[in-house]
Design a protein around this motif. Structure first.
Motif, PDB file in Angstrom:
ATOM      1  N   LEU A   1       0.739  -1.044   0.074  1.00 55.46           N
ATOM      2  CA  LEU A   1      -0.036  -0.021  -0.011  1.00 55.46           C
ATOM      3  C   LEU A   1       0.844   1.181  -0.019  1.00 55.46           C
TER       4      LEU A   1
ATOM      5  N   TYR B   1       0.522   3.797  -3.245  1.00 59.26           N
ATOM      6  CA  TYR B   1      -0.440   4.929  -2.932  1.00 59.26           C
ATOM      7  C   TYR B   1       0.289   5.921  -1.910  1.00 59.26           C
TER       8      TYR B   1
ATOM      9  N   ILE C   1      -7.945   0.187  -3.041  1.00 60.01           N
ATOM     10  CA  ILE C   1      -7.235   0.025  -1.837  1.00 60.01           C
ATOM     11  C   ILE C   1      -7.661  -1.199  -1.277  1.00 60.01           C
TER      12      ILE C   1
END
Length: 123
Positions: A14, A18, A80
């Motif tokens: 993640l 991101y 996500i």
């Protein structure tokens, strides 16, 4: 199997994917919660470009004039959730402070508006 750490692996994934949009946190001793905090820079209006259009949406009231876009948090959260579907069982939004739309204060006028204004002044 002792070294398999799915939460650590997910948070690393993640963060790498991101990082421009959010910060990710978790406690290694009790990894049952992964926290995410939006980066303020993710909500700064930007000029539309096909090169950086992923997770973007038009800034509603300024779209025609300036072609500005901001981060589409709904699409980003869906992405996500999908990326972490095998590890995370539930997603809770505790404080949803995403902007309704882009603030208009302090933004530069477009070249079209400048041209229209100078045309009206001269004739």
């Amino acid at each position: 199997l002792h070294e398999w750490q799915p939460v650590k692996s997910l948070v690393s994934k993640l963060r790498s994917r991101y990082n421009d949009y959010a910060l990710f946190f978790y406690n290694e001793l009790t990894p049952d919660v992964i926290a995410m905090l939006w980066r303020p820079a993710a909500f700064v209006p930007q000029l539309f470009s096909a090169m950086v259009s992923e997770f973007k949406r038009p800034a509603m009231e300024l779209w025609k004039n300036d072609s500005l876009v901001i981060t589409n948090t709904d699409d980003l959260m869906s992405e996500i959730e999908y990326a972490s579907k095998d590890i995370i069982s539930d997603v809770k939004v505790l404080d949803d402070k995403k902007p309704d739309d882009v603030p208009t204060k302090g933004l530069k006028k477009s070249k079209v508006q400048d041209q229209e204004q100078s045309d009206s002044e001269y004739g």
